[in-house]
Structures are given as C-alpha cells and as structure tokens.
Write an enzyme that holds these catalytic residues in place. Structure first.
Site, PDB file in Angstrom:
ATOM      1  N   SER A 123       0.822  -1.209   0.000  1.00  0.00           N
ATOM      2  CA  SER A 123       0.000   0.000   0.000  1.00  0.00           C
ATOM      3  C   SER A 123       0.857   1.261   0.000  1.00  0.00           C
ATOM      4  O   SER A 123       1.975   1.274   0.540  1.00  0.00           O
ATOM      5  CB  SER A 123      -0.854  -0.011   1.265  1.00  0.00           C
ATOM      6  OG  SER A 123      -1.451   1.248   1.466  1.00  0.00           O
ATOM      7  N   TYR A 147      -1.692   0.062  10.133  1.00  0.00           N
ATOM      8  CA  TYR A 147      -1.968  -0.665   8.889  1.00  0.00           C
ATOM      9  C   TYR A 147      -0.760  -0.561   7.939  1.00  0.00           C
ATOM     10  O   TYR A 147      -0.270  -1.563   7.415  1.00  0.00           O
ATOM     11  CB  TYR A 147      -3.233  -0.093   8.235  1.00  0.00           C
ATOM     12  CG  TYR A 147      -3.391  -0.445   6.788  1.00  0.00           C
ATOM     13  CD1 TYR A 147      -3.799  -1.723   6.416  1.00  0.00           C
ATOM     14  CD2 TYR A 147      -3.123   0.495   5.790  1.00  0.00           C
ATOM     15  CE1 TYR A 147      -3.930  -2.052   5.076  1.00  0.00           C
ATOM     16  CE2 TYR A 147      -3.266   0.164   4.455  1.00  0.00           C
ATOM     17  CZ  TYR A 147      -3.661  -1.106   4.099  1.00  0.00           C
ATOM     18  OH  TYR A 147      -3.783  -1.422   2.779  1.00  0.00           O
ATOM     19  N   LYS A 151       2.198  -3.486   6.434  1.00  0.00           N
ATOM     20  CA  LYS A 151       2.573  -3.706   5.030  1.00  0.00           C
ATOM     21  C   LYS A 151       4.087  -3.661   4.841  1.00  0.00           C
ATOM     22  O   LYS A 151       4.667  -4.513   4.176  1.00  0.00           O
ATOM     23  CB  LYS A 151       1.877  -2.678   4.127  1.00  0.00           C
ATOM     24  CG  LYS A 151       0.365  -2.842   4.065  1.00  0.00           C
ATOM     25  CD  LYS A 151      -0.007  -4.136   3.355  1.00  0.00           C
ATOM     26  CE  LYS A 151      -1.478  -4.417   3.388  1.00  0.00           C
ATOM     27  NZ  LYS A 151      -1.827  -5.717   2.807  1.00  0.00           N
TER      28      LYS A 151
HETATM   29  C1  UD1 Z   1      -6.264   4.557   2.941  1.00  0.00           C
HETATM   30  C2  UD1 Z   1      -4.804   4.257   2.885  1.00  0.00           C
HETATM   31  C3  UD1 Z   1      -4.533   3.280   1.775  1.00  0.00           C
HETATM   32  C4  UD1 Z   1      -5.324   2.041   2.012  1.00  0.00           C
HETATM   33  C5  UD1 Z   1      -6.778   2.388   2.023  1.00  0.00           C
HETATM   34  C6  UD1 Z   1      -7.540   1.130   2.334  1.00  0.00           C
HETATM   35  C7  UD1 Z   1      -3.377   6.041   3.666  1.00  0.00           C
HETATM   36  C8  UD1 Z   1      -2.696   7.302   3.309  1.00  0.00           C
HETATM   37  N1  UD1 Z   1      -4.057   5.479   2.670  1.00  0.00           N
HETATM   38  O1  UD1 Z   1      -6.584   5.329   1.791  1.00  0.00           O
HETATM   39  O2  UD1 Z   1      -3.192   2.940   1.742  1.00  0.00           O
HETATM   40  O3  UD1 Z   1      -5.045   1.066   1.049  1.00  0.00           O
HETATM   41  O4  UD1 Z   1      -7.018   3.368   3.022  1.00  0.00           O
HETATM   42  O5  UD1 Z   1      -8.641   1.307   3.105  1.00  0.00           O
HETATM   43  O6  UD1 Z   1      -3.315   5.566   4.767  1.00  0.00           O
HETATM   44  N2  UD1 Z   1     -13.316  10.442   2.690  1.00  0.00           N
HETATM   45  C9  UD1 Z   1     -14.344  11.309   3.024  1.00  0.00           C
HETATM   46  N3  UD1 Z   1     -15.481  10.784   3.568  1.00  0.00           N
HETATM   47  C10 UD1 Z   1     -15.645   9.442   3.791  1.00  0.00           C
HETATM   48  C11 UD1 Z   1     -14.599   8.569   3.450  1.00  0.00           C
HETATM   49  C12 UD1 Z   1     -13.431   9.096   2.900  1.00  0.00           C
HETATM   50  O7  UD1 Z   1     -14.251  12.520   2.852  1.00  0.00           O
HETATM   51  O8  UD1 Z   1     -16.707   9.041   4.322  1.00  0.00           O
HETATM   52  C13 UD1 Z   1     -12.089  10.987   2.107  1.00  0.00           C
HETATM   53  C14 UD1 Z   1     -10.863  10.756   2.936  1.00  0.00           C
HETATM   54  O9  UD1 Z   1     -10.677  11.760   3.863  1.00  0.00           O
HETATM   55  C15 UD1 Z   1      -9.784  10.725   1.857  1.00  0.00           C
HETATM   56  C16 UD1 Z   1     -10.495  10.184   0.620  1.00  0.00           C
HETATM   57  O10 UD1 Z   1     -11.877  10.338   0.881  1.00  0.00           O
HETATM   58  O11 UD1 Z   1      -9.351  12.009   1.580  1.00  0.00           O
HETATM   59  C17 UD1 Z   1     -10.217   8.723   0.362  1.00  0.00           C
HETATM   60  O12 UD1 Z   1     -10.417   8.005   1.566  1.00  0.00           O
HETATM   61  P1  UD1 Z   1     -10.362   6.424   1.668  1.00  0.00           P
HETATM   62  O13 UD1 Z   1     -11.193   5.823   0.597  1.00  0.00           O
HETATM   63  O14 UD1 Z   1     -10.670   6.055   3.085  1.00  0.00           O
HETATM   64  O15 UD1 Z   1      -8.860   6.041   1.310  1.00  0.00           O
HETATM   65  P2  UD1 Z   1      -7.488   6.626   1.905  1.00  0.00           P
HETATM   66  O16 UD1 Z   1      -7.638   7.041   3.290  1.00  0.00           O
HETATM   67  O17 UD1 Z   1      -6.964   7.609   0.923  1.00  0.00           O
END
Ligand code: UD1
Length: 327
Positions: A123, A147, A151
């Site tokens: 990841s 997490y 990895k």
């Molecule tokens: C994270 C991990 C990634 C991992 C993935 C798996 C980090 C930097 N990245 O990705 O390595 O493989 O999780 O679960 O640790 N968001 C919202 N509202 C929501 C959900 C998400 O605004 O309800 C936003 C988050 O703040 C983020 C983006 O959407 O900016 C993507 O979020 P998400 O899909 O959870 O993935 P990451 O956190 O980027």
C-alpha cells in the site's frame, strides 16, 4: 516474460475479496490455473469464478496453508489482509495477527513447500506523510498508521527471505483502488465499506443517508483531499505481469500502482453526480486524523519493469463501472 502459463498454478490468498476477485478473473482469462484460499470473512462465494478451485481456510491455520501449498502450487498472490486504517490504530493486535502473523505463515508455508514466487498486496500507506508528490519508490518509508506498518513489515520480511534465497517477491503498493470489472462479472460488494467511493455509492443507492466529506480546508484547489484513484482491473493486470516477471527474471521488486492523476473528494462527488444523473446528499465534516492533503503516484517504475500502464484514467469512466452494477 513468461508466455506459457497454462501449467502455472497460482494460490490466490484472499481471492474472494474485492481486489482478489479481480486478480482471480485476470489470471483465469490469461490461462493460469487458479486456486482461491479465503476464509470468507470479508470475501464472498459469489466472487468465485468458473474455473477456479476453492479452499475455505484461514491464514492463521498453518496446517490449512501447508495443505493448500502442497497441491503443486507454483506461485502465491497474497491479498488477505485487513485494511481499515482507523481500526488498525484502535486494535493493532487484530492487525498484528491478521496482517503480520498471517502473512508470515504464508511465507513459511511457501518455504516448507518450495513455492518460490509471491505477489504481495502492499500500500501507499507505507510512505506516511508525503514529502513530495507524486511519490516514487525512493520516498522515505515512514508509515503513520499501524496498517501501513504491517505492510512494510511484510515487505521487509519478504526482502530478507529473498536475500536468503528462499523466494522472490513483488510488492505492489496500491494507491486508492476503485471500480469494478466493466463486464459486470464481479458482483460481490464489500460489507460495511470504509472507503470513499463505496460510501458514495451507498448514498447514491439510498442505502446511506449522506456522505461526510472529511475536511474542506486543505491546501488543495478546492480544499478537499486529493487521491490517486486506480481502477481495480488495472491493478489486477499488474499482478499477472508481476507474476510473469518473477517467474522468468527471478528479481524481487516493489512498485507503486497509481495513475499519477489526482482527484479531490469534491471532484469524486461531482463526477458521481454526473454519472448517476442526480445530486448526492453530502456535508462537510472535520478532517479525519492522519489524512495527507494530497497523495499521487509516480508509477514509472512499474511501467519500466513490467510494461504496466493503466487503461482507466478518467474517473467518470471508473465510476461508471461501479454504477453499472446498480442499474
Ligand atoms: C487509505 C490508505 C490506503 C489504504 C486504504 C484502504 C493512507 C494514506 N491510505 O486510503 O493505503 O489502502 O485506506 O482502506 O493511509 N473520505 C471522506 N469521507 C468518507 C470517506 C473518505 O471525505 O466518508 C475521504 C478521505 O478523507 C480521503 C479520501 O476520501 O481524503 C479517500 O479516503 P479512503 O477511501 O478512506 O482512502 P485513503 O484514506 O486515501
């Protein structure tokens, strides 16, 4: 690269899960023999494709792994891990057991049975807070969540095993995996999704009332976080390329898998509204702890080593592959 794969038997650990099922599909389409090993904790039997053998088993069960590995397995793809970043900070013990002990059990069962090649789901979380973007593999490794630590811990163990001549490995550092196979052959949806696009889809289908966008005061063009969304079918292709490479070149490597394009949370919402033809219910909520403002991949090494190039670069097209399953 390896061309004749019909006698290559691949154990896909976690093959009934979201990314695993797409890897299973790609392997089968290219003519590999596929054995799926999965405990169905988050995976689903509905994701087992015609032509794949199935073993229901847990990676914490060393005997079950040994039995599976002794069935003339040539290579392993390991995707059976827990991936909720927040949960990993609250319950590191669960992640230690599943993601570290479980993965070490797999490596040891491989060694015991002379299985030499492994493609591992890693990841972008191994890098931690980006010091520059796009991130290449030379960026410092400094995970900021447990997490991400699990990895890199397994990558380092694989590296030792490789140095000691036990196996060779490909560590594939995914950025944000999204989408579904365009031919709708994979239909099992994740239960209780934690990631952005599955949550957006639940709002779109009325399963969830609204989306909360975590933070709109980041130093990005629209104030919301920017990520690199990579289609799961493109990820799947990288796995078979990595396997072919390992089985001919016997060189271990770690590469980023992303498109290099950044898309903000707000842009994902806007793109989804365009695809589904209606407004989504969302609001702005405080920032989520540990979210970097921007994270994009420099995936030129994957292109160089594997000749890998993502086919999906347009987020609307990616979102359509998910929405098509709903309509
Ligand atoms: C994270 C991990 C990634 C991992 C993935 C798996 C980090 C930097 N990245 O990705 O390595 O493989 O999780 O679960 O640790 N968001 C919202 N509202 C929501 C959900 C998400 O605004 O309800 C936003 C988050 O703040 C983020 C983006 O959407 O900016 C993507 O979020 P998400 O899909 O959870 O993935 P990451 O956190 O980027």
């Amino acid at each position: 690269m390896l061309t004749d794969v019909k006698n290559v038997r691949v154990l896909v650990v976690g093959g009934a899960g979201y990314i695993g099922s797409h890897v299973q599909k790609q392997l089968l389409e290219e003519g590999f023999q596929v054995v799926v090993f999965d405990n169905l904790s988050t995976g689903d039997k509905i994701n087992l494709l015609k032509g794949a053998a199935f073993i229901e088993g847990n990676i914490l069960d060393k005997q079950a792994l040994n039995d599976a590995m002794s069935q003339n397995i040539d290579a392993v793809v390991h995707l059976a891990a827990k991936k909720a970043v927040g949960e990993s900070m609250e319950h590191p013990e669960i992640y230690a057991e599943n993601n570290i002990t479980g993965a070490l059990n797999i490596l040891n069962a491989m060694v015991a049975n002379g299985v030499k090649h492994i493609v591992f789901s890693s990841s972008a979380a191994v890098y931690g807070m980006p010091e520059y973007i796009p991130l290449n593999e030379k960026h410092q490794i400094k995970p900021i969540n447990y997490y991400g630590y699990t990895k890199i811990c397994i990558e380092q163990n694989m590296d030792w095993y490789a140095k000691l001549g036990k196996l060779n490995y490909a560590a594939l550092r995914y950025f944000n995996a999204v989408g579904y196979a365009a031919d709708k052959s994979i239909t099992g949806r994740e239960r209780n999704p934690q990631n952005l696009l599955p949550i957006i889809m639940e709002v779109a289908t009325g399963k969830r009332e609204k989306l909360s966008i975590f933070g709109n005061d980041y130093d990005t063009p629209d104030g919301t976080c920017v990520r690199d969304y990579i289609h799961v079918s493109d990820l799947a292709t990288a796995h078979t390329l990595a396997l072919r490479y390992l089985m001919t070149d016997h060189q271990s490597f770690a590469v980023n898998l992303g498109t290099g394009n950044g898309t903000s949370v707000k842009e994902m919402v806007d793109a989804t509204e365009k695809v589904i033809g209606k407004k989504l219910n969302y609001d702005y909520a405080p920032r989520r702890a540990g979210d970097p403002a921007e994270l994009t991949a420099d995936a030129s090494l994957a292109r160089e080593i594997l000749g890998w190039k993502p086919r999906y670069t347009d987020v609307e097209e990616i979102i359509r592959t998910v929405w098509n399953l709903e309509i």
